[in-house]
Design a protein around this motif. Structure first.
Motif, PDB file in Angstrom:
ATOM      1  N   GLY A 236       0.932  -1.181   0.065  1.00 34.83           N
ATOM      2  CA  GLY A 236      -0.062  -0.060   0.141  1.00 34.83           C
ATOM      3  C   GLY A 236       0.866   1.309  -0.091  1.00 34.83           C
ATOM      4  N   CYS A 237       2.037   1.172  -0.562  1.00 35.98           N
ATOM      5  CA  CYS A 237       3.057   2.356  -0.611  1.00 35.98           C
ATOM      6  C   CYS A 237       2.572   3.356  -1.570  1.00 35.98           C
ATOM      7  N   GLY A 238       1.793   3.096  -2.610  1.00 30.75           N
ATOM      8  CA  GLY A 238       1.339   4.049  -3.342  1.00 30.75           C
ATOM      9  C   GLY A 238       2.359   4.197  -4.639  1.00 30.75           C
ATOM     10  N   THR A 239       3.656   3.753  -4.553  1.00 26.24           N
ATOM     11  CA  THR A 239       4.607   3.818  -5.536  1.00 26.24           C
ATOM     12  C   THR A 239       4.103   3.729  -7.095  1.00 26.24           C
ATOM     13  N   CYS A 240       3.295   2.384  -7.102  1.00 27.32           N
ATOM     14  CA  CYS A 240       2.873   2.298  -8.681  1.00 27.32           C
ATOM     15  C   CYS A 240       2.075   3.532  -9.007  1.00 27.32           C
ATOM     16  N   THR A 241       1.262   4.188  -8.281  1.00 25.39           N
ATOM     17  CA  THR A 241       0.332   5.329  -8.647  1.00 25.39           C
ATOM     18  C   THR A 241       1.103   6.319  -8.764  1.00 25.39           C
ATOM     19  N   PHE A 242       1.950   6.815  -8.181  1.00 24.86           N
ATOM     20  CA  PHE A 242       2.886   8.120  -8.358  1.00 24.86           C
ATOM     21  C   PHE A 242       3.722   7.963  -9.430  1.00 24.86           C
ATOM     22  N   VAL A 243       4.168   6.995  -9.887  1.00 26.22           N
ATOM     23  CA  VAL A 243       4.957   6.843 -11.281  1.00 26.22           C
ATOM     24  C   VAL A 243       3.970   6.673 -12.261  1.00 26.22           C
ATOM     25  N   CYS A 244       2.920   6.347 -12.315  1.00 27.66           N
ATOM     26  CA  CYS A 244       2.103   6.369 -13.367  1.00 27.66           C
ATOM     27  C   CYS A 244       1.696   7.276 -14.200  1.00 27.66           C
ATOM     28  N   PRO A 245       1.787   7.318 -15.382  1.00 27.27           N
ATOM     29  CA  PRO A 245       1.498   8.606 -16.386  1.00 27.27           C
ATOM     30  C   PRO A 245       0.087   8.844 -16.453  1.00 27.27           C
ATOM     31  N   THR A 246      -0.786   7.599 -16.146  1.00 28.33           N
ATOM     32  CA  THR A 246      -2.366   7.960 -16.281  1.00 28.33           C
ATOM     33  C   THR A 246      -3.038   8.099 -14.764  1.00 28.33           C
ATOM     34  N   CYS A 247      -2.520   7.790 -13.838  1.00 24.84           N
ATOM     35  CA  CYS A 247      -3.083   7.814 -12.471  1.00 24.84           C
ATOM     36  C   CYS A 247      -3.430   9.320 -12.273  1.00 24.84           C
ATOM     37  N   GLN A 248      -4.698   9.687 -12.041  1.00 26.00           N
ATOM     38  CA  GLN A 248      -5.047  10.897 -11.647  1.00 26.00           C
ATOM     39  C   GLN A 248      -6.009  11.091 -10.519  1.00 26.00           C
ATOM     40  N   CYS A 249      -5.806  10.370  -9.564  1.00 26.55           N
ATOM     41  CA  CYS A 249      -6.752  10.554  -8.331  1.00 26.55           C
ATOM     42  C   CYS A 249      -5.925  11.790  -7.555  1.00 26.55           C
ATOM     43  N   TYR A 250      -6.704  12.768  -7.037  1.00 21.39           N
ATOM     44  CA  TYR A 250      -6.046  13.757  -6.178  1.00 21.39           C
ATOM     45  C   TYR A 250      -7.146  14.096  -5.025  1.00 21.39           C
ATOM     46  N   ASP A 251      -6.159  14.728  -4.038  1.00 19.98           N
ATOM     47  CA  ASP A 251      -6.984  15.107  -2.894  1.00 19.98           C
ATOM     48  C   ASP A 251      -6.937  16.611  -2.796  1.00 19.98           C
ATOM     49  N   ILE A 252      -7.806  17.161  -2.127  1.00 19.18           N
ATOM     50  CA  ILE A 252      -7.881  18.717  -1.992  1.00 19.18           C
ATOM     51  C   ILE A 252      -7.536  19.000  -0.560  1.00 19.18           C
ATOM     52  N   LYS A 253      -6.660  19.726  -0.061  1.00 18.37           N
ATOM     53  CA  LYS A 253      -6.247  20.006   1.197  1.00 18.37           C
ATOM     54  C   LYS A 253      -6.152  21.686   1.628  1.00 18.37           C
ATOM     55  N   ASP A 254      -6.516  22.039   2.646  1.00 15.52           N
ATOM     56  CA  ASP A 254      -6.206  23.334   3.189  1.00 15.52           C
ATOM     57  C   ASP A 254      -4.743  23.579   4.065  1.00 15.52           C
ATOM     58  N   PHE A 255      -3.872  24.694   3.591  1.00 12.41           N
ATOM     59  CA  PHE A 255      -3.045  24.755   4.562  1.00 12.41           C
ATOM     60  C   PHE A 255      -3.115  26.168   4.825  1.00 12.41           C
ATOM     61  N   ASN A 256      -2.849  26.304   6.399  1.00 11.96           N
ATOM     62  CA  ASN A 256      -2.717  27.703   7.062  1.00 11.96           C
ATOM     63  C   ASN A 256      -1.734  28.350   6.985  1.00 11.96           C
ATOM     64  N   THR A 257      -1.499  29.511   6.151  1.00 15.02           N
ATOM     65  CA  THR A 257      -0.157  29.740   5.879  1.00 15.02           C
ATOM     66  C   THR A 257       0.225  31.208   6.709  1.00 15.02           C
ATOM     67  N   GLY A 258      -0.701  31.463   7.742  1.00 20.50           N
ATOM     68  CA  GLY A 258      -0.421  32.400   8.981  1.00 20.50           C
ATOM     69  C   GLY A 258      -1.151  33.571   8.393  1.00 20.50           C
ATOM     70  N   LYS A 259      -1.135  33.808   6.954  1.00 21.93           N
ATOM     71  CA  LYS A 259      -1.674  35.159   6.499  1.00 21.93           C
ATOM     72  C   LYS A 259      -3.279  34.860   5.866  1.00 21.93           C
ATOM     73  N   GLY A 260      -3.399  33.668   5.874  1.00 21.02           N
ATOM     74  CA  GLY A 260      -4.529  33.280   5.126  1.00 21.02           C
ATOM     75  C   GLY A 260      -4.379  31.688   4.980  1.00 21.02           C
ATOM     76  N   VAL A 261      -5.734  31.075   3.882  1.00 18.42           N
ATOM     77  CA  VAL A 261      -5.564  29.750   3.796  1.00 18.42           C
ATOM     78  C   VAL A 261      -5.204  29.250   2.576  1.00 18.42           C
ATOM     79  N   GLN A 262      -4.227  28.536   2.238  1.00 18.99           N
ATOM     80  CA  GLN A 262      -4.115  28.072   0.879  1.00 18.99           C
ATOM     81  C   GLN A 262      -4.445  26.760   0.638  1.00 18.99           C
ATOM     82  N   ARG A 263      -5.475  26.726  -0.281  1.00 21.90           N
ATOM     83  CA  ARG A 263      -6.170  25.473  -0.726  1.00 21.90           C
ATOM     84  C   ARG A 263      -5.345  24.952  -2.114  1.00 21.90           C
ATOM     85  N   TYR A 264      -5.003  23.702  -1.725  1.00 25.99           N
ATOM     86  CA  TYR A 264      -4.146  23.010  -2.926  1.00 25.99           C
ATOM     87  C   TYR A 264      -4.715  21.694  -3.370  1.00 25.99           C
TER      88      TYR A 264
END
Ligand code: SF4
Ligand code: SF4
Ligand code: FES
Lengths: 342, 274
Positions: A236-264
């Protein structure tokens, strides 16, 4: 068809660098990757990069928007910017094909404008593969390594690079460096194409077939008992998905920068245990279920939703990178009927 | 060009406490309008910057032109934060997502039976109020709704004051255990549905915990209902809402895009992975 000498290719890159960022495959410390060209950068011998050209269009991590919050109020800041014009040189046929697979996801309505913008500004210069690796099986998916697609197709033959413009975008690039190129007859590359066909015939996976898989085969494959054994050692290391040129799954996350919130957004992996985990349950609790999802998606679900097109281009990266040597080739062989893949 | 992942700002204009762990939030845009049009059964992605986004079914009816409502159970980060929010708090909203209940096709002219357990009423409230609004186009409406206790019934006031007084609607409430001050039915939803012995000409909508769905389905089958008459709505983890992040699939179907509403026979053809 045009050509230039190996020395002149650097002049071509130099000339193009005034209008584009030009990325070329280089090899440094055993790593082959795309590097932004500047005077003195030397092309790798073999153009197949460790990570594919997917990263240019769907980067591992990408800012989406910013928020400023004050008391109870929120301001949304659209951070989208026009991408630079860029060229990726030396893309192999499989990786170019993977972009057209990603297009089916990101350019389907509603369009992902982050991806679309980079796609519009990126020029893909492919290079035919004369030295594929033992783990390559692009022909399984009808990808022709001798005639790659893209905006411009190139061949590296002896002391020359041959160029063939395939799209308006590609021809525009060739026009800019016309003075550095000589006109040649198409015939000069025919022999190279023949050579590549011969090399292809010797590849160990040349007979791998996916004809048993495809659209609407969910019921046929989902409950196969072989999944347990195939997934047994998967970390379950995910290496196969990360090196794969067709894998497209993504997550959306928020990061508090101190001056605001960055969504990436960042790459995610269906191989991870928290991928489908909710506060009150998980639809794929075991690694077997997660493993099965990855391969069912590539070999059955994706074709079901995309006119039979598979979500694998046979680049072989997962074959060479998995720490336990499990991969899509073994899955295809094990689950195919009749043993013609053995 | 507009980007589907970029939300708009919304304002919470009312918070109603429904049960000990469910609150209903009224949301409009900053200039006081409804954020967007939706169809009954569709969802919206709500977020609090820095906490995260989550998908919720829109519980108000599309016929409400002024605002949207979301009945939200406290369960996880985003919902906990929302439960502590006050009127005037801004959030972000994007949508609508998913398909909808087939109010213009399979439901048209039919007697409708809605069966819900616990927070499962939230996704059904939108469609129940929608068909009540266009009453001429639908037949009789039965609502069977159960919860652990009287306090856990969501929208209890609306059920008592509006639905029970609507001549087109028959409401059948039940709670799991005897309770002081409750003279209604006591028992689990699946058994109650069987006891009520509905005629099989109805179109059914089921929503609730998986175990309730499973046993209610068995009960309905024993009454003679077929899977093609029964609809349900699914909930899986979601991030994008537009069929791209690869997360919410059941087989080849994405719940955010191809669902959340499924007909039981179609759902049963998909892998049992939800
Ligand atoms: S198949 Fe291999 S690379 Fe992929 S998650 Fe499992 S162990 Fe990692
Ligand atoms: S599944 Fe493996 S071989 Fe296929 S495209 Fe992905 S990394 Fe390449
Ligand atoms: S939530 Fe991203 S695919 Fe459904």
């Amino acid at each position: 068809m045009k050509k230039c000498s190996k020395e002149n290719i650097y002049k071509v890159f130099n000339a193009l660098s005034s209008d584009y960022s030009v990325y070329v495959p280089v090899k440094e410390e055993n790593r082959t990757f795309y590097k932004k060209y500047f005077d003195g950068v030397v092309l790798a011998e073999n153009f197949k990069t460790d990570r594919s050209a997917k990263d240019f269009f769907f980067p591992q991590s990408e800012d989406l928007m910013k928020f400023k919050t004050q008391g109870k109020s929120i301001e949304i800041i659209d951070e989208r910017e026009e991408s630079e014009d860029f060229i990726i040189f030396g893309v192999p046929a499989c990786d170019e094909a993977s972009l057209r697979i990603l297009d089916r996801v990101f350019l389907a309505e509603p369009v992902d404008t982050y991806y679309q913008n980079k796609r519009e500004h990126g020029v893909i210069i492919t290079t035919a593969c004369s030295r594929p690796e033992a783990s390559c099986f692009c022909s399984t998916f009808d990808i022709d390594m001798a005639r790659p697609q893209g905006d411009i197709r190139t061949y590296k033959i002896g002391d020359y690079f041959y160029f063939e413009g395939l799209t308006d975008k590609g021809n525009k690039v060739l026009d800019k460096v016309n003075a550095l190129l000589e006109d040649v007859d198409q015939g000069e590359v025919e022999k190279e194409i023949e050579n590549i066909q011969k090399v292809k015939e010797k590849l160990p996976l040349k007979d791998l077939s996916v004809k048993d898989f495809g659209a609407d085969k969910t019921q046929e494959f989902f409950d196969r008992k072989e999944w347990a054994e195939l997934s047994n050692a998967c970390l379950g290391c995910g290496t196969c998905t990360f090196v794969c040129p067709t894998c497209q799954c993504y997550d959306i996350k928020d990061f508090n920068t101190g001056k605001g919130v960055q969504r990436y957004r960042c790459w995610d992996s269906c191989m991870y245990s928290d991928f489908t985990k909710m506060a009150h349950g998980n639809s794929r609790n075991s690694q077997m279920e997660r493993f099965r999802q990855r391969f069912m998606h590539k070999l059955v679900y994706f074709p079901t939703n995309n006119d039979g097109v598979f979500s694998c281009v046979g680049c072989g990266r997962c074959v060479s990178k998995c720490p336990i040597s499990m991969n899509i080739v073994k899955v295809i062989k094990t689950l195919s009927k009749g043993g013609e893949n053995e | 060009m507009s980007e589907p992942l970029i939300p708009i700002v919304g304002v919470i204009t009312d918070v109603r406490i429904d049960t000990p762990d469910v609150k209903t939030f009224r949301v409009v845009t900053v200039d006081g309008k409804k954020a967007f049009e939706h169809k009954p059964g569709q969802c919206a992605m709500l977020s609090i910057p820095g906490i995260g986004e989550a998908m919720f079914s829109i519980t108000s009816s599309p016929t409400n032109t002024e605002f949207m409502e979301f009945s939200i159970k406290k369960c996880g980060c985003v919902t906990e934060w929302l439960h502590s929010a006050e009127v005037g708090q801004q959030i972000t909203i994007r949508g609508p997502y998913g398909n909808a209940f087939p109010v213009d096709t399979a439901f048209k002219g039919k007697d409708l039976l809605f069966v819900a357990g616990g927070i499962g009423l939230a996704p059904l409230r939108s469609v129940i109020n929608y068909v009540r609004h266009y009453k001429d186009q639908y037949g009789k409406i039965d609502v069977v709704y159960g919860s652990r206790s009287k306090e856990d019934l969501v929208d209890y006031n609306e059920i008592i004051e509006e639905w029970q007084n609507d001549p087109q609607v028959s409401v059948h409430l039940t709670i799991d255990r005897e309770q002081e001050g409750w003279d209604g039915h006591v028992g689990f939803v699946p058994n109650y549905v069987k006891e009520l012995n509905f005629t099989t000409d109805k179109t059914v909508v089921l929503c609730g915990p998986p175990i309730m769905i499973k046993f209610t389905l068995e009960g309905l089958k024993s009454l003679g209902f077929s899977q093609t008459q029964i609809f349900t709505t699914m909930e899986l983890k979601m991030k994008c809402g537009i069929g791209k992040c690869g997360r919410c699939n059941i087989g080849s179907k994405y719940v955010c895009k191809d669902g959340p509403v499924f007909r039981m026979d179609q759902l049963s053809e998909l892998p049992d992975e939800y």
